[in-house]
Design an enzyme around this catalytic site. Structure first.
Site, PDB file in Angstrom:
ATOM      1  N   SER A 121       0.818  -1.221   0.000  1.00 43.96           N
ATOM      2  CA  SER A 121       0.000   0.000   0.000  1.00 43.96           C
ATOM      3  C   SER A 121       0.845   1.263   0.000  1.00 43.96           C
ATOM      4  O   SER A 121       1.501   1.563  -0.991  1.00 43.96           O
ATOM      5  CB  SER A 121      -0.970  -0.008   1.192  1.00 43.96           C
ATOM      6  N   HIS A 144      -3.613  -1.865  -4.052  1.00 43.30           N
ATOM      7  CA  HIS A 144      -5.077  -1.939  -3.962  1.00 43.30           C
ATOM      8  C   HIS A 144      -5.638  -0.539  -3.790  1.00 43.30           C
ATOM      9  O   HIS A 144      -4.908   0.390  -3.449  1.00 43.30           O
ATOM     10  CB  HIS A 144      -5.482  -2.851  -2.785  1.00 43.30           C
TER      11      HIS A 144
END
Lengths: 242, 71
Positions: A121, A144
């Site tokens: 991330s 994501h």
């Protein structure tokens, strides 16, 4: 006859030790050999990147208010010639992660990062912020979408805000690595790769193939690269001086 | 504030009722993140330094107890 040279040796040893004793008596200390100062410093970013909110103590965190002054010190200290960033992070605060990324990318000294284990991330922009990035063959990076936490009052405004936050991360990664925006967004919104989310888990070599990371490697490769960058940096400075 | 992580928010904000008092202290010129013990001494949790040589110094390794008078 054989005993005489030994006696002399004993005497010189006695002299040496007595001079050491004198030194200790006079100055109160003797010189203890110390490890030479390292010209390459290491910044480890582990666990959650902690930002505006203090996380519960079971989280292992890296606090950005600790790292930012260290980065300034690295930039200022003339004895430090290069920086290696070690990453094993599960992500964290967007603003703190972007702040760290911007700090690392604006350092004038050579910087190299290694993704070990995971750089998920918000770890992605931190990894690509350096001059050259490495990923260990077994390390992974989860890409994501940013999710929403907390209260939603106006749906369109919230969506726009979230989209803006996400674009900040996407823009940084695209500007500091060789991946295209299209490819990065494809990975971000891919379905069927993650069990509980949309997105992609990129492992070692694949991260290099997508252009996200510059090379597969570990400590040896990273140290070679940072030393190489220090050398080229030095010759450039000399040319400017001339 | 937005947290960007693959972990679920329940995992991040799960409160284990761990009431250990943690604080930053300065010891021999180095910044240390410590847990305060009941007797007032500190146990090193994390060494905050970018100098790799500092991590070879056993006096600064995690788990070491520092008495209150030395801080």
């Amino acid at each position: 006859m054989n005993n005489e040279p030994e006696k002399k040796e004993d005497q010189t040893q006695d002299n040496n030790s007595s001079s050491l004793v004198q030194k200790i008596q006079q100055l109160g200390q003797s010189n203890v050999p110390q490890a030479p100062d390292s010209n390459i410093h290491v910044l480890s970013i582990i666990g959650q990147v902690e930002g505006h909110v203090q996380l519960p103590p079971q989280n292992k965190t890296t606090k950005y208010e600790h790292l930012l002054p260290q980065l300034v010190a690295i930039e200022q200290n003339p004895k430090i010639e290069g920086l290696v960033v070690l990453l094993n992070t599960v992500g964290g605060d967007v603003e703190a992660g972007l702040a760290l990324s911007e700090m690392i990318t604006s350092i004038s000294k050579p910087t190299v990062s290694i993704v070990l284990g995971g750089g998920h991330s918000i770890g992605v922009p931190i990894a690509v912020a350096t001059d050259y990035s490495f990923i260990a063959p077994t390390a992974t990076m989860t890409i994501h979408p940013i999710r929403l936490t907390g209260l939603v009052i106006g749906v369109p405004q919230t969506f726009e805000y979230l989209d803006e936050m996400q674009n900040r991360v996407v823009d940084f990664v695209v500007n500091h690595s060789n991946i295209t925006e299209e490819k990065f967004k494809d990975l971000m919104f891919a379905k069927g790769n993650l069990t509980r989310d949309i997105g992609t888990n990129v492992v070692g070599k694949a991260a290099v193939e997508y252009g996200l990371i510059d090379g597969v490697g570990g400590v040896k490769e990273a140290m070679q690269k940072v030393n190489e960058l220090i050398k080229t940096n030095g010759t450039q400075d000399q040319q400017v001086m001339q | 504030m937005i947290i960007y992580t693959p972990l679920s928010m329940e995992d991040v904000f799960y409160n284990a009722n761990n009431n250990a008092e943690r604080q930053m202290i300065s010891y021999n010129g180095k910044s240390l993140y410590c847990e305060k013990k009941a007797d007032g001494s500190f146990e090193i949790v994390q060494l905050l330094s970018t100098d790799p040589q500092d991590f070879l110094n056993h006096q600064l390794s995690p788990g070491t107890i520092i008495s209150q008078t030395n801080v």
